[in-house]
Motif scaffolding. Structure first.
Motif, PDB file in Angstrom:
ATOM      1  N   ILE A 199      43.311  39.760  39.193  1.00  0.00           N
ATOM      2  CA  ILE A 199      42.330  40.412  40.075  1.00  0.00           C
ATOM      3  C   ILE A 199      40.958  39.747  40.104  1.00  0.00           C
ATOM      4  O   ILE A 199      40.288  39.753  41.123  1.00  0.00           O
ATOM      5  CB  ILE A 199      42.158  41.905  39.712  1.00  0.00           C
ATOM      6  N   THR A 200      40.530  39.195  38.976  1.00  0.00           N
ATOM      7  CA  THR A 200      39.167  38.657  38.883  1.00  0.00           C
ATOM      8  C   THR A 200      38.893  37.550  39.908  1.00  0.00           C
ATOM      9  O   THR A 200      37.860  37.596  40.584  1.00  0.00           O
ATOM     10  CB  THR A 200      38.865  38.195  37.448  1.00  0.00           C
ATOM     11  N   PRO A 201      39.777  36.567  40.084  1.00  0.00           N
ATOM     12  CA  PRO A 201      39.504  35.529  41.089  1.00  0.00           C
ATOM     13  C   PRO A 201      39.436  36.077  42.517  1.00  0.00           C
ATOM     14  O   PRO A 201      38.872  35.442  43.403  1.00  0.00           O
ATOM     15  CB  PRO A 201      40.683  34.561  40.946  1.00  0.00           C
ATOM     16  N   LYS A 202      39.972  37.271  42.731  1.00  0.00           N
ATOM     17  CA  LYS A 202      39.958  37.892  44.055  1.00  0.00           C
ATOM     18  C   LYS A 202      38.716  38.783  44.242  1.00  0.00           C
ATOM     19  O   LYS A 202      38.558  39.427  45.274  1.00  0.00           O
ATOM     20  CB  LYS A 202      41.241  38.684  44.283  1.00  0.00           C
ATOM     21  N   GLY A 203      37.851  38.839  43.216  1.00  0.00           N
ATOM     22  CA  GLY A 203      36.597  39.562  43.326  1.00  0.00           C
ATOM     23  C   GLY A 203      36.635  41.026  42.910  1.00  0.00           C
ATOM     24  O   GLY A 203      35.705  41.781  43.206  1.00  0.00           O
TER      25      GLY A 203
END
Length: 184
Positions: free
Chosen positions: A49-53
């Motif tokens: 999830i983190t790379p997707k903001g």
């Protein structure tokens, strides 16, 4: 999970939030089998999830199911570097990440049950109660032939169709359910 009004009732950002939450949840469940440390679950979710903001709520976690409903192990939906214990055949637990568009900090309502995010931005959550088997994992809260297939199941990057687990029995059941449900 369901969306009132269906996919068409959501804006693109809402669709992306739900799809990302679902796919992060599937990614974590796909990794579960005997011998895997419970800390893998949170790491996979956070890395997805983190790379997707997005962010993940840290104040709530999944949990074991035993003689008492909420029991060990705690299933964190974020990276925990310490060992949390090894999954063994017969273990029953939940994975239930709450993924947020904004801040992951919860605000509890006066009913002591309802939680929202402190910034009022949207979040999405999926949950299964899961059983570790000798050859994988099975969802004990899976869908039925009468369950509609949702857009996130049709459009998943991780698994197309209804997911019921990774064990041979779960895969066979999912194939049967998916053939009945079809793409309607």
């Amino acid at each position: 999970m369901f969306v009132v009004g269906g996919k068409e009732a959501l804006d693109e950002a809402g669709q992306k939030l739900i799809q990302t939450t679902y796919d992060s949840w599937l990614t974590a469940m796909q990794a579960c089998k005997p011998g895997v440390d419970y800390n893998v679950i949170g790491k996979l979710i956070q890395n997805y999830i983190t790379p997707k903001g997005y962010s993940t709520v840290r104040s709530f976690c999944g949990h074991g199911i035993g003689k008492t409903f909420h029991t060990a192990p705690n299933i964190f939906h974020y990276t925990v570097n310490q060992p949390l214990g090894e999954m063994l055949s017969g273990h029953v637990f939940t994975i239930e990440p709450m993924i947020c568009e904004g801040l992951p900090d919860p605000y509890m309502w006066s009913d002591d049950w309802t939680a929202t995010t402190v910034d009022g931005k949207r979040s999405a959550q999926f949950e299964h109660t899961l059983l570790i088997t000798n050859d994988g994992i099975e969802a004990l809260t899976g869908k039925l032939e009468s369950s509609p297939m949702q857009f996130w199941e049709k459009e998943s990057e991780i698994h197309k169709g209804i997911w019921l687990g990774t064990s041979a029995a779960a895969k066979a059941r999912a194939e049967e359910v998916n053939s009945t449900v079809g793409s309607s």
